[in-house]
Design a protein around this motif. Structure first.
Motif, PDB file in Angstrom:
ATOM      1  N   ASP A  17       0.859  -1.188   0.000  1.00 25.77           N
ATOM      2  CA  ASP A  17       0.000   0.000   0.000  1.00 25.77           C
ATOM      3  C   ASP A  17       0.888   1.229   0.000  1.00 25.77           C
ATOM      4  O   ASP A  17       1.795   1.349   0.837  1.00 25.77           O
ATOM      5  CB  ASP A  17      -0.894   0.045   1.256  1.00 25.77           C
ATOM      6  N   LEU A  18       0.628   2.145  -0.918  1.00 22.77           N
ATOM      7  CA  LEU A  18       1.372   3.389  -0.945  1.00 22.77           C
ATOM      8  C   LEU A  18       0.823   4.313   0.135  1.00 22.77           C
ATOM      9  O   LEU A  18      -0.381   4.429   0.315  1.00 22.77           O
ATOM     10  CB  LEU A  18       1.255   4.062  -2.309  1.00 22.77           C
ATOM     11  N   VAL A  19       1.713   4.946   0.854  1.00 20.57           N
ATOM     12  CA  VAL A  19       1.334   5.872   1.906  1.00 20.57           C
ATOM     13  C   VAL A  19       1.727   7.274   1.445  1.00 20.57           C
ATOM     14  O   VAL A  19       2.876   7.503   1.045  1.00 20.57           O
ATOM     15  CB  VAL A  19       2.056   5.531   3.234  1.00 20.57           C
ATOM     16  N   GLU A  20       0.788   8.187   1.486  1.00 18.78           N
ATOM     17  CA  GLU A  20       1.055   9.563   1.078  1.00 18.78           C
ATOM     18  C   GLU A  20       2.026  10.219   2.052  1.00 18.78           C
ATOM     19  O   GLU A  20       1.824  10.182   3.260  1.00 18.78           O
ATOM     20  CB  GLU A  20      -0.251  10.355   1.030  1.00 18.78           C
ATOM     21  N   GLN A  21       3.066  10.786   1.515  1.00 12.38           N
ATOM     22  CA  GLN A  21       4.087  11.452   2.323  1.00 12.38           C
ATOM     23  C   GLN A  21       3.549  12.808   2.801  1.00 12.38           C
ATOM     24  O   GLN A  21       2.948  13.536   2.027  1.00 12.38           O
ATOM     25  CB  GLN A  21       5.322  11.676   1.448  1.00 12.38           C
ATOM     26  N   PRO A  22       3.776  13.160   4.077  1.00 10.45           N
ATOM     27  CA  PRO A  22       3.366  14.486   4.547  1.00 10.45           C
ATOM     28  C   PRO A  22       4.108  15.583   3.782  1.00 10.45           C
ATOM     29  O   PRO A  22       5.261  15.396   3.391  1.00 10.45           O
ATOM     30  CB  PRO A  22       3.781  14.501   6.017  1.00 10.45           C
ATOM     31  N   SER A  23       3.465  16.742   3.592  1.00  9.99           N
ATOM     32  CA  SER A  23       4.093  17.827   2.820  1.00  9.99           C
ATOM     33  C   SER A  23       4.868  18.806   3.692  1.00  9.99           C
ATOM     34  O   SER A  23       5.746  19.497   3.209  1.00  9.99           O
ATOM     35  CB  SER A  23       3.032  18.590   2.032  1.00  9.99           C
ATOM     36  N   PHE A  24       4.532  18.906   4.965  1.00  9.28           N
ATOM     37  CA  PHE A  24       5.186  19.831   5.890  1.00  9.28           C
ATOM     38  C   PHE A  24       5.203  21.255   5.337  1.00  9.28           C
ATOM     39  O   PHE A  24       6.195  21.980   5.441  1.00  9.28           O
ATOM     40  CB  PHE A  24       6.609  19.370   6.246  1.00  9.28           C
TER      41      PHE A  24
END
Length: 148
Positions: A17-24
């Motif tokens: 499952d791909l997990v969306e990276q936080p954008s900060f």
């Protein structure tokens, strides 16, 4: 790849499952590690004399903040990213733990550390990259991994 061989261990992959990276986007991040962070210190005593070549320091000890901040900046520069980062606060420190890790010479050794939660400020792209890389040293050995 249905099987990943990691040393003597084989992992069977059923699903990814791909997990969306936080954008900060705010330029601030709170990183909490899932594995202990290890950092080497200067090995010098209060008078500035080197007493050890392999001195480890733990979160909360005098040199730890300075060495972690420098480590984060070097990682950013290695990736060609803006290294204007600051370690704003250490907000939680877990219990000290030591792990045996292997090395290129096959001897390995014990590395002491502790899981931590830190607040960091810097460019959003750099914070995103650091979230994937980890805190402290020995990240490829499983130390300092940051949870999502």
């Amino acid at each position: 790849m249905p099987v990943i061989a990691w040393g003597p261990t084989a992992f069977i992959v059923d699903k990814v499952d791909l997990v969306e990276q936080p954008s900060f986007s705010s330029g601030r991040a709170v990183f909490r590690t899932t594995t202990p962070v290890v950092m080497k210190s200067s090995g010098k005593d209060d008078s500035g004399v080197r007493t050890s070549r392999q001195a480890w320091c733990l979160p909360g000890e005098p040199e730890w903040d300075v060495y972690v901040e420098g480590n984060l900046r070097r990682k950013a520069e290695s990736l060609g990213l803006d290294g204007e980062l600051s370690l704003d606060a250490v907000t939680w420190i877990g219990p000290k733990r030591s792990f045996t890790v292997s090395s290129a010479n096959g001897r390995g050794g014990r590395k002491p550390g502790a899981c931590v939660e830190v607040a960091v400020s810097g460019p959003p792209q750099t914070l995103t990259a650091l979230q994937s890389w980890g805190l402290g040293q020995a990240n490829s050995a499983g130390m300092g991994w940051i949870g999502l």
